[in-house]
Design a protein around this motif. Structure first.
Motif, PDB file in Angstrom:
ATOM      1  N   UNK A  42      60.706  -0.359 136.847  1.00  0.00           N
ATOM      2  CA  UNK A  42      60.064   0.950 136.981  1.00  0.00           C
ATOM      3  C   UNK A  42      61.114   2.037 137.194  1.00  0.00           C
ATOM      4  N   UNK A  43      62.093   1.777 138.060  1.00  0.00           N
ATOM      5  CA  UNK A  43      63.152   2.763 138.311  1.00  0.00           C
ATOM      6  C   UNK A  43      63.949   3.062 137.040  1.00  0.00           C
ATOM      7  N   UNK A  44      64.254   2.008 136.270  1.00  0.00           N
ATOM      8  CA  UNK A  44      64.982   2.187 135.013  1.00  0.00           C
ATOM      9  C   UNK A  44      64.160   3.027 134.035  1.00  0.00           C
ATOM     10  N   UNK A  45      62.879   2.725 133.948  1.00  0.00           N
ATOM     11  CA  UNK A  45      62.017   3.476 133.027  1.00  0.00           C
ATOM     12  C   UNK A  45      61.836   4.917 133.477  1.00  0.00           C
ATOM     13  N   UNK A  46      61.753   5.153 134.773  1.00  0.00           N
ATOM     14  CA  UNK A  46      61.637   6.527 135.284  1.00  0.00           C
ATOM     15  C   UNK A  46      62.914   7.311 134.960  1.00  0.00           C
ATOM     16  N   UNK A  47      64.086   6.683 135.146  1.00  0.00           N
ATOM     17  CA  UNK A  47      65.350   7.344 134.805  1.00  0.00           C
ATOM     18  C   UNK A  47      65.401   7.664 133.315  1.00  0.00           C
ATOM     19  N   UNK A  48      64.977   6.704 132.494  1.00  0.00           N
ATOM     20  CA  UNK A  48      64.950   6.932 131.049  1.00  0.00           C
ATOM     21  C   UNK A  48      64.008   8.057 130.675  1.00  0.00           C
ATOM     22  N   UNK A  49      62.842   8.083 131.308  1.00  0.00           N
ATOM     23  CA  UNK A  49      61.871   9.138 131.038  1.00  0.00           C
ATOM     24  C   UNK A  49      62.430  10.493 131.448  1.00  0.00           C
ATOM     25  N   UNK A  50      63.045  10.556 132.629  1.00  0.00           N
ATOM     26  CA  UNK A  50      63.615  11.826 133.099  1.00  0.00           C
ATOM     27  C   UNK A  50      64.727  12.312 132.170  1.00  0.00           C
ATOM     28  N   UNK A  51      65.561  11.379 131.704  1.00  0.00           N
ATOM     29  CA  UNK A  51      66.629  11.761 130.767  1.00  0.00           C
ATOM     30  C   UNK A  51      66.034  12.249 129.446  1.00  0.00           C
ATOM     31  N   UNK A  53      63.072  13.522 128.999  1.00  0.00           N
ATOM     32  CA  UNK A  53      62.384  14.799 129.257  1.00  0.00           C
ATOM     33  C   UNK A  53      63.395  15.943 129.343  1.00  0.00           C
ATOM     34  N   UNK A  54      64.527  15.671 130.001  1.00  0.00           N
ATOM     35  CA  UNK A  54      65.580  16.686 130.091  1.00  0.00           C
ATOM     36  C   UNK A  54      66.123  17.004 128.688  1.00  0.00           C
ATOM     37  N   UNK A  55      66.361  15.973 127.884  1.00  0.00           N
ATOM     38  CA  UNK A  55      66.847  16.178 126.516  1.00  0.00           C
ATOM     39  C   UNK A  55      65.811  16.934 125.683  1.00  0.00           C
ATOM     40  N   UNK A  56      64.540  16.634 125.868  1.00  0.00           N
ATOM     41  CA  UNK A  56      63.478  17.322 125.126  1.00  0.00           C
ATOM     42  C   UNK A  56      63.448  18.800 125.500  1.00  0.00           C
ATOM     43  N   UNK A  57      63.549  19.096 126.794  1.00  0.00           N
ATOM     44  CA  UNK A  57      63.536  20.497 127.232  1.00  0.00           C
ATOM     45  C   UNK A  57      64.775  21.242 126.726  1.00  0.00           C
ATOM     46  N   UNK A  58      65.923  20.574 126.760  1.00  0.00           N
ATOM     47  CA  UNK A  58      67.139  21.189 126.231  1.00  0.00           C
ATOM     48  C   UNK A  58      66.992  21.453 124.744  1.00  0.00           C
ATOM     49  N   UNK A  59      66.450  20.478 124.030  1.00  0.00           N
ATOM     50  CA  UNK A  59      66.219  20.645 122.593  1.00  0.00           C
ATOM     51  C   UNK A  59      65.264  21.784 122.299  1.00  0.00           C
ATOM     52  N   UNK A  60      64.223  21.913 123.109  1.00  0.00           N
ATOM     53  CA  UNK A  60      63.273  23.016 122.909  1.00  0.00           C
ATOM     54  C   UNK A  60      63.956  24.356 123.156  1.00  0.00           C
ATOM     55  N   UNK A  61      64.848  24.404 124.153  1.00  0.00           N
ATOM     56  CA  UNK A  61      65.593  25.641 124.411  1.00  0.00           C
ATOM     57  C   UNK A  61      66.502  25.997 123.258  1.00  0.00           C
ATOM     58  N   UNK A  62      67.199  24.999 122.720  1.00  0.00           N
ATOM     59  CA  UNK A  62      68.079  25.237 121.572  1.00  0.00           C
ATOM     60  C   UNK A  62      67.256  25.657 120.367  1.00  0.00           C
ATOM     61  N   UNK A  63      66.123  24.986 120.161  1.00  0.00           N
ATOM     62  CA  UNK A  63      65.257  25.329 119.033  1.00  0.00           C
ATOM     63  C   UNK A  63      64.741  26.765 119.153  1.00  0.00           C
ATOM     64  N   UNK A  64      64.404  27.185 120.378  1.00  0.00           N
ATOM     65  CA  UNK A  64      63.940  28.563 120.582  1.00  0.00           C
ATOM     66  C   UNK A  64      65.050  29.557 120.230  1.00  0.00           C
ATOM     67  N   UNK A  65      66.291  29.239 120.624  1.00  0.00           N
ATOM     68  CA  UNK A  65      67.410  30.120 120.279  1.00  0.00           C
ATOM     69  C   UNK A  65      67.615  30.170 118.772  1.00  0.00           C
TER      70      UNK A  65
END
Length: 184
Positions: A42-51, A53-65
């Motif tokens: 569960x901890x491994x999957x939560x870390x993977x999900x958080x990473x 999610x962070x990459x998705x948000x960063x990608x959305x920010x880059x895409x917006x730019x």
């Protein structure tokens, strides 16, 4: 004679007390090990999900730019896709229409064959352009400012300035410039 309870006492202790306690401890140990593995998973999957999610948000920010700069990217593509000498002459024609004709005159326009200057040091395609003008200092300045603003892909290679005709006091200057123009 021995009592019948005494004969079964060992079996009762073994199967009724020791075996259930050993099986109980084994069951508890297996449950604790399984819980540990599940928690770790569960901890491994939560870390993977958080990473992710962070990459998705960063990608959305880059895409917006990128979306906000789409017009600029399209404009740059259009600037770089045109034939350099015709784009430069067209821009110079438009610029000189708004400048006083007595204060500026294009005396030469040449596109040397082959790459030279900065174009040799880069894998990017480029063209060289040489232009000569006669005019007043202020008008020439405005001309070059406008040209380089309209065509930011031009890189000044060489600039030569000399006085107008010799023997007279003339406000006109002779200017020769060489540009490297980056192309698509």
């Amino acid at each position: 004679m021995s009592s019948p309870a005494h004969l079964y006492r060992q079996a009762i202790i073994l199967f009724g007390l020791v075996l259930p306690v050993v099986l109980g401890f084994g069951f508890v140990a297996i449950c604790m090990q399984t819980k540990s593995k599940l928690t770790e998973s569960l901890d491994t999957k939560i870390e993977g999900f958080n990473a992710a999610e962070k990459a998705r948000k960063t990608g959305m920010g880059i895409e917006a730019k990128i979306i906000s700069q789409r017009k600029d990217i399209d404009r740059w593509g259009k600037l770089l896709s045109g034939e350099t000498s015709s784009v430069v002459t067209g821009n110079l024609r438009e610029i000189t229409e708004h400048l006083p004709p007595k204060e500026i005159q294009m005396t030469a326009f040449e596109r040397p064959s082959g790459n030279g200057g900065l174009g040799l040091a880069s894998a990017q395609r480029s063209a060289q352009i040489r232009i000569a003008f006669r005019g007043t200092y202020r008008t020439l300045q405005r001309n070059f400012l406008e040209l380089e603003t309209r065509m930011p892909q031009l890189v000044l290679q060489e600039l030569q300035i000399s006085r107008g005709t010799t023997g007279t006091v003339s406000p006109l200057l002779n200017v020769q410039v060489s540009y490297t123009a980056w192309e698509n």
